[in-house]
Design a protein around this motif. Structure first.
Motif, short mmCIF file in Angstrom:
data_model
loop_
_atom_site.label_atom_id
_atom_site.label_comp_id
_atom_site.label_asym_id
_atom_site.label_seq_id
_atom_site.Cartn_x
_atom_site.Cartn_y
_atom_site.Cartn_z
N PRO A 79 70.78 62.74 17.04
CA PRO A 79 69.94 62.56 18.16
C PRO A 79 70.25 63.98 19.06
O PRO A 79 69.50 64.23 19.84
CB PRO A 79 70.38 61.54 19.11
CG PRO A 79 70.88 60.40 18.13
CD PRO A 79 71.45 61.25 17.01
N ALA A 80 71.47 64.55 18.95
CA ALA A 80 71.84 65.66 19.71
C ALA A 80 71.17 66.94 18.99
O ALA A 80 71.20 68.05 19.80
CB ALA A 80 73.44 65.84 19.72
N ILE A 84 90.22 58.85 13.91
CA ILE A 84 89.02 58.26 14.19
C ILE A 84 88.14 58.66 15.24
O ILE A 84 88.36 58.73 16.23
CB ILE A 84 89.22 56.66 14.18
CG1 ILE A 84 90.11 56.35 13.01
CG2 ILE A 84 87.86 55.98 14.19
CD1 ILE A 84 90.43 54.69 12.98
N ILE A 85 86.59 59.13 14.81
CA ILE A 85 85.88 59.05 15.86
C ILE A 85 84.88 57.76 15.90
O ILE A 85 84.28 57.55 14.59
CB ILE A 85 84.63 60.36 15.38
CG1 ILE A 85 85.55 61.87 15.39
CG2 ILE A 85 83.68 60.44 16.53
CD1 ILE A 85 84.74 62.87 15.31
N GLY A 86 84.96 57.09 16.87
CA GLY A 86 84.28 55.92 17.15
C GLY A 86 82.98 55.99 17.34
O GLY A 86 82.97 56.53 18.53
N THR A 87 82.00 55.59 16.65
CA THR A 87 80.43 55.75 17.12
C THR A 87 79.84 54.46 16.61
O THR A 87 79.93 53.97 15.80
CB THR A 87 79.82 56.94 16.13
OG1 THR A 87 80.74 58.16 16.22
CG2 THR A 87 78.52 57.27 16.56
N GLY A 88 78.84 53.95 17.79
CA GLY A 88 78.04 52.95 17.32
C GLY A 88 77.84 52.11 18.78
O GLY A 88 78.66 51.42 18.93
N VAL A 146 85.19 59.49 20.86
CA VAL A 146 83.93 58.51 20.82
C VAL A 146 82.60 59.18 20.67
O VAL A 146 82.35 60.38 21.52
CB VAL A 146 83.77 57.70 22.05
CG1 VAL A 146 85.04 56.83 21.98
CG2 VAL A 146 83.64 58.44 23.37
N GLY A 147 82.04 58.91 19.87
CA GLY A 147 80.65 59.39 19.54
C GLY A 147 79.39 58.85 20.19
O GLY A 147 79.25 57.65 19.98
N ILE A 148 78.51 59.75 20.73
CA ILE A 148 77.33 59.12 21.38
C ILE A 148 76.20 59.57 20.51
O ILE A 148 75.68 60.86 20.38
CB ILE A 148 77.15 59.49 22.84
CG1 ILE A 148 78.31 59.67 23.72
CG2 ILE A 148 76.15 58.91 23.50
CD1 ILE A 148 78.98 58.27 23.81
N GLY A 149 75.36 58.63 20.10
CA GLY A 149 74.12 58.95 19.52
C GLY A 149 72.82 58.26 20.05
O GLY A 149 72.30 59.15 20.93
N PHE A 150 72.64 56.95 19.92
CA PHE A 150 71.60 56.32 20.30
C PHE A 150 71.46 56.54 21.93
O PHE A 150 70.29 56.98 22.42
CB PHE A 150 71.57 54.96 20.08
CG PHE A 150 70.52 53.85 20.83
CD1 PHE A 150 69.17 53.75 20.03
CD2 PHE A 150 70.73 53.34 21.73
CE1 PHE A 150 68.25 53.10 20.82
CE2 PHE A 150 69.63 52.67 22.66
CZ PHE A 150 68.56 52.60 22.10
N PRO A 205 69.38 49.32 28.40
CA PRO A 205 69.87 50.34 27.49
C PRO A 205 69.10 50.59 26.31
O PRO A 205 69.33 51.17 25.24
CB PRO A 205 71.39 49.77 27.04
CG PRO A 205 71.06 48.14 27.25
CD PRO A 205 70.01 47.98 28.53
N CYS A 206 67.86 50.17 26.26
CA CYS A 206 67.06 50.27 25.13
C CYS A 206 66.19 51.50 25.25
O CYS A 206 66.09 52.06 26.14
CB CYS A 206 66.12 48.99 24.78
SG CYS A 206 66.94 47.37 24.43
N LEU A 207 65.27 51.75 24.26
CA LEU A 207 64.68 52.93 24.17
C LEU A 207 63.41 52.63 25.18
O LEU A 207 62.82 51.63 25.43
CB LEU A 207 63.78 53.01 22.80
CG LEU A 207 64.57 53.47 21.79
CD1 LEU A 207 63.54 53.85 20.44
CD2 LEU A 207 65.12 54.96 22.23
N PRO A 208 63.27 53.74 25.98
CA PRO A 208 62.11 53.75 27.20
C PRO A 208 60.87 53.87 26.27
O PRO A 208 60.78 53.88 25.04
CB PRO A 208 62.39 55.05 27.76
CG PRO A 208 63.06 56.02 26.92
CD PRO A 208 63.80 54.94 25.87
N ARG A 209 59.73 53.64 26.89
CA ARG A 209 58.48 53.65 26.60
C ARG A 209 57.84 54.96 26.84
O ARG A 209 57.99 55.38 28.10
CB ARG A 209 57.41 52.61 26.94
CG ARG A 209 57.50 51.45 25.93
CD ARG A 209 56.79 51.40 24.95
NE ARG A 209 56.85 50.67 23.90
CZ ARG A 209 57.89 50.11 22.98
NH1 ARG A 209 58.95 51.02 23.09
NH2 ARG A 209 57.81 49.39 22.31
N ALA A 210 56.88 55.54 26.04
CA ALA A 210 56.21 56.86 26.55
C ALA A 210 54.88 56.63 26.90
O ALA A 210 54.29 55.64 26.32
CB ALA A 210 56.29 57.78 25.17
#
Lengths: 308, 283
Positions: free
Chosen positions: A23-24, A238-242, A261-265, B89-94
């Protein structure tokens, strides 16, 4: 003011908050949204030897507390990456992790060799766990993990990390093989295979049927995997992601034993999240009179904070 | 066929500036374009609070007005915003913007799904969060030397209603297709083509409105766009506005990438409007 610096891999990460691969983008797209000084590192989108167009639409569908994605490693391929994107990434004022994926030992070796010729990266992350590109997931097979890691380590002068799946294979055995083969650390976990069906049509939502579940829904899964790997391999990075979406979940991940810590979603939902987390983490440590974030890393294995 | 040659690289690696300039209509001044680029690439990464201050609903649709102190109102035709409630925290809507003014942002939406149901049920004054606007304005892509028939399907009418308000001199005709009469009271400023009473669907009605020399701008379900694309693929200046589940909204996650004749492009960044000839898979 509490120190968020984490010293690992022979280098120093300004904060434990890193941008996970995906996502980045390549990081620079976010430089208007983010104070990159508050971010420990950016992990690039995964690069493959050949350009990849990724999967057909639909690639995304949401669910309670998360979403399924099926991007399929869309990327310009290593040659174009070297010619164009690379120059912009190495100007970013933070640590950089280059994510790579391949389908065989030889391809991995060739790709890692091309990557090794680039300067400006602090580590390579082998994405052995993408659930969206067909074929078997390399990360689910411990011997294959060792094989791929050896291919990359043999030609690389910088640390090699391995991103493993949280839901397939024997994670402890894969980790053991990766470390034996010379990996400097693990990124845990990739998104978890999932499915949603459009009940109006009776067909799966995603074009490739299955997708990778990410978001707060997978936090407990990621925590369990990080916790057990930390327990079995006390000195592995460890990179903790999730599913990290707020201060609490970041603290949990650090306490479970993640060094970073990894930020994705979370980045998809809120592009400002990484710097918010860094700020809130510093504030939380200050309130408790802690001098460094190192004081919370792994403490769930050693009796916790000592509070009742 | 997926094309994996250089254009893919160009489309993935670069911001859309070049694309925008190449497709720019003759009447858009460079100065205006620069400002627009600044908006697109600049500061709209933050969630802004916005209150629900007006709403009219039917069984399947709602027309809502959101107002917030810092809410961006300078939304160009074709742009969309992401909306979520509280700190979900969920996906927003477009949602495509139907109008943006000092009064607030007006949206026309289908009332199904998580965020949408919330819109339909929330009391007045409920605070939502809005991020955007995103997407390349239609004005940066269309040919300004032509008049257009606007073809909407369902909530796809929203950006077209914005278009007719902002560029009335470019509108040669309008077709807004709906399955039932449900939305008639909500969109009383235009005539709707209601399938249940006329037996006509949007692309069928279009045949009696479109004349050679007119362009088309269409927004609606993919099935409607396909039927329309098959009929008008030889005509110049036919544009379709595409929809996808949007992830980040800012072009990094690639959740909305689609194949085009010049490589992969993102609906949220280079889109949502594409010239029909860019989308061979649609015809």
């Amino acid at each position: 003011m509490a120190n968020l610096t984490v010293n690992r891999l022979g280098t120093s990460f300004a904060t434990p908050v890193v941008l996970a691969s995906g996502p980045a983008g390549f990081g620079y797209e976010l430089s208007d949204a983010l104070d990159l000084a508050q971010v420990g590192a950016v992990t690039t989108k995964t690069i493959t030897r050949e350009p990849k167009a990724g999967n057909p639409q639909p690639r995304l569908v949401d669910c309670a507390c998360g979403a399924l994605n099926s991007i399929g490693l869309e990327n310009p391929g290593v040659e174009a990456f070297v010619q164009t994107t690379h120059a912009r990434i190495i100007q970013l004022p933070l640590r950089r992790i280059l994510s790579l994926a391949a389908t065989s030992h030889d391809e991995m070796e060739q790709l890692a060799r091309q990557a090794a010729a680039l300067s400006g990266y602090d580590a390579i992350e082998l994405n052995l766990s993408c659930p969206n590109v067909g074929g078997t997931i390399t990360g689910a097979n411990a011997d294959a993990v060792g094989d791929f890691v050896r291919a990359a380590v043999g030609v690389s002068s910088i640390p090699v990390l391995v991103k493993l799946p949280g839901d397939s294979g024997n994670l402890l055995r894969s980790t053991e093989q990766a470390l034996k083969a010379g990996a400097a650390g693990l990124t845990l976990i990739n998104s978890v295979r999932g499915l949603r069906i459009d009940w109006n049509t009776g067909r799966p939502f995603l074009s490739r049927v299955y997708g990778g579940l990410s978001g707060p829904a997978i936090l407990p899964i990621a925590l369990a995997r990080v916790f057990e790997v930390r327990e079995a391999f006390p000195s592995a990075l460890i990179i903790g992601t999730g599913g990290l979406s707020d201060l609490g979940s970041c603290l949990e991940m650090l306490m479970a034993g993640a060094d970073l810590v990894g930020i994705g979603f979370g980045l998809m939902v809120d592009p400002e999240l990484p710097q918010k987390l860094a700020g809130e983490l510093r504030h939380w440590l200050d309130e408790r009179g802690m001098a460094s974030v190192e004081e919370v890393i792994g403490i769930a294995h050693s009796g916790g904070l000592g509070v009742h | 066929m997926i094309r994996l040659d250089r254009p893919l690289v160009a489309a993935v690696s670069y911001p859309p500036d070049n694309l925008i300039k190449r497709n720019m209509g003759a009447r858009v001044e460079d100065k205006e374009l620069e400002n627009r680029d600044a908006t697109l690439n600049g500061s709209h990464f933050f969630w802004q609070k916005a209150q629900l201050i007006d709403r009219r609903t039917s069984t399947r649709y709602a027309r809502v007005l959101l107002r917030g102190l810092e809410l961006p109102c300078d939304v160009e035709v074709g742009q969309f915003v992401l909306v979520r409630y509280s700190d979900d925290p969920c996906l927003p809507r477009a949602f495509s913007v139907m109008s943006g003014s000092d009064l607030g942002l007006e949206l026309f939406i289908k009332t199904e799904g998580r965020v949408r149901e919330k819109f339909a049920a929330a009391p007045m004054g409920t605070v939502f969060e809005v991020r955007g606007p995103y997407g390349t304005p239609y004005a940066s892509k269309i040919n300004f030397n032509r008049k257009y028939v606007l073809v909407g399907g369902g909530s796809g009418a929203a950006p077209l209603l914005h278009f007719r308000r902002k560029y009335p001199h470019l509108v040669a005709g309008e077709v807004y297709g709906f399955r039932t009469e449900d939305a008639c009271d909500l969109l009383n400023e235009v005539d709707l083509t209601v399938e249940s009473t006329t037996g006509l669907r949007a692309h069928e009605k279009l045949q009696s409105v479109w004349r050679p020399g007119m362009g088309i701008i269409a927004c609606g379900p993919e099935a409607m766009l396909r039927l329309l694309a098959q009929q008008y693929r030889q005509e110049p200046d036919v544009y379709v506005s595409l929809e996808a589940r949007i992830g980040c909204g800012i072009g990094t996650c690639l959740g909305c990438s689609i194949q085009t004749s010049t490589g992969m492009q993102r609906i949220c960044k280079e889109g949502p409007l594409f010239a029909l000839e860019e989308l061979p898979w649609l015809t």
